[in-house]
Design a protein around this motif. Structure first.
Motif, PDB file in Angstrom:
ATOM      1  N   LEU A 168       0.814  -1.210   0.000  1.00  0.00           N
ATOM      2  CA  LEU A 168       0.000   0.000   0.000  1.00  0.00           C
ATOM      3  C   LEU A 168       0.847   1.260   0.000  1.00  0.00           C
ATOM      4  CD1 LEU A 168      -2.717   1.504   0.356  1.00  0.00           C
ATOM      5  CD2 LEU A 168      -2.486   1.153   2.815  1.00  0.00           C
ATOM      6  N   HIS A 198       1.811   7.926  -6.031  1.00  0.00           N
ATOM      7  CA  HIS A 198       1.390   6.628  -6.554  1.00  0.00           C
ATOM      8  C   HIS A 198       2.491   5.976  -7.390  1.00  0.00           C
ATOM      9  CE1 HIS A 198      -2.717   6.836  -5.156  1.00  0.00           C
ATOM     10  NE2 HIS A 198      -2.859   8.044  -5.683  1.00  0.00           N
ATOM     11  N   VAL A 215       5.389   4.771  -4.969  1.00  0.00           N
ATOM     12  CA  VAL A 215       5.065   3.524  -4.274  1.00  0.00           C
ATOM     13  C   VAL A 215       5.204   2.326  -5.212  1.00  0.00           C
ATOM     14  CG1 VAL A 215       3.207   2.200  -3.206  1.00  0.00           C
ATOM     15  CG2 VAL A 215       3.571   4.582  -2.555  1.00  0.00           C
ATOM     16  N   ASN A 234      -4.186   1.045  -2.774  1.00  0.00           N
ATOM     17  CA  ASN A 234      -3.375   2.199  -3.166  1.00  0.00           C
ATOM     18  C   ASN A 234      -4.058   3.009  -4.260  1.00  0.00           C
ATOM     19  OD1 ASN A 234      -1.265   3.230  -5.342  1.00  0.00           O
ATOM     20  ND2 ASN A 234      -0.258   3.363  -3.347  1.00  0.00           N
ATOM     21  N   LEU A 277      -2.219   9.292   0.790  1.00  0.00           N
ATOM     22  CA  LEU A 277      -1.148   8.302   0.759  1.00  0.00           C
ATOM     23  C   LEU A 277       0.074   8.796   1.529  1.00  0.00           C
ATOM     24  CD1 LEU A 277      -0.847   5.507  -0.538  1.00  0.00           C
ATOM     25  CD2 LEU A 277       0.302   6.598  -2.468  1.00  0.00           C
TER      26      LEU A 277
END
Length: 272
Positions: A19, A193, A196, A243, A251
């Protein structure tokens, strides 16, 4: 009972790791050592916990990467560049792991993670490193709402930073995402995003290299690894899905909270 506990640890580590891009080692290593001290698991040495954790990072990283491929958030070109540094760094860290006082380093590393979380609070005031000039790489990512985000970096800077992160990953068996994701966001302006997803790709590659070194040293407890892998694989898929449902600001906020919690836990583990 041990298998249920280990599978649960793997599930939680895989979900949180995927995540937020941590890899999950920051959950697995402290959990194994803690439950070992409580006689609920075998009392493993820090080296065994690290070696076993890195085996799990291979499967967590692979599962997450396969999931993120569907959402097209993995920057493969950047990932391979970072891996040039993180791979050798992981090998060096695995060698140092054999001789270091892990308790002291847990304290220092916990403090560093809390500092990293605090820096993320002021990330809007931190200017990314310049990527202009010969050899600079610039990338564009389009959010779901159509907004285009630009990020860039110098390969030499990325490789150096990745080496240092890989080195710490090899020592602590954490996958390196807890440092890599903030570095990508803060220094190179990666969209959260993308940071990650790309981090999980790099963790997959780096974990293969680091774990092979620990296997050679006999640091892997294979029965524990086999029990952790199923939960970690499923959790990584779930984390990747979650996610995509979170906004970038959410996030980053979640990343800060997780870093602080883990940092405090590491400090406690080191002082206990």
């Amino acid at each position: 009972m041990e298998w249920v506990l280990l599978m649960s640890i793997g599930l939680v580590a895989g979900t949180i790791g995927s995540l937020i891009g941590l890899g999950g080692g920051v959950i697995i290593v402290p959990a194994i050592l803690y439950f070992g001290s409580m006689a609920m698991l075998l009392d493993l040495s820090p080296q065994q916990a690290v070696g076993t954790s890195l085996i799990i990072m291979i499967f967590t990283g692979l599962s997450s990467t396969l999931a993120y491929m569907k959402y097209k958030t993995v920057d493969y070109k950047s990932g391979w560049i970072f891996f040039i540094g993180s791979g050798p760094g992981g090998i060096a860290g695995a060698y140092v792991n054999r001789i270091l006082n892990m308790e002291s380093f847990q304290v220092y590393f916990g403090i560093f993670m809390i500092i990293t979380a605090l820096i993320l609070m002021f990330r809007s005031k931190v200017k990314p490193l310049p990527a202009a000039g010969k050899g600079g790489i610039q990338r564009i990512f389009t959010e779901k709402n159509g907004q285009q985000l630009t990020y860039s970096f110098q390969p030499s800077q990325a490789i150096l930073i990745a080496f240092l992160i890989g080195f710490l990953s090899g020592i602590f068996g954490i996958g390196g995402g807890s440092l890599l994701v903030p570095a990508m966001i803060l220094l190179f302006a990666f969209p959260p995003h993308v940071a990650v997803a790309t981090s999980m790709f790099i963790i997959f590659l780096s974990a293969i290299i680091s774990s092979l070194t620990h296997v050679a040293f006999g640091h892997v407890v294979w029965l524990y690894a086999l029990a952790l892998i199923p939960g970690a694989w499923i959790g990584a898929k779930a984390g990747a899905y979650l996610n995509t449902k979170l906004k970038s600001k959410a996030l980053v906020s979640l990343l800060r909270i997780i870093l602080i919690i883990i940092g405090i836990r590491l400090i406690y583990q080191g002082l206990a």
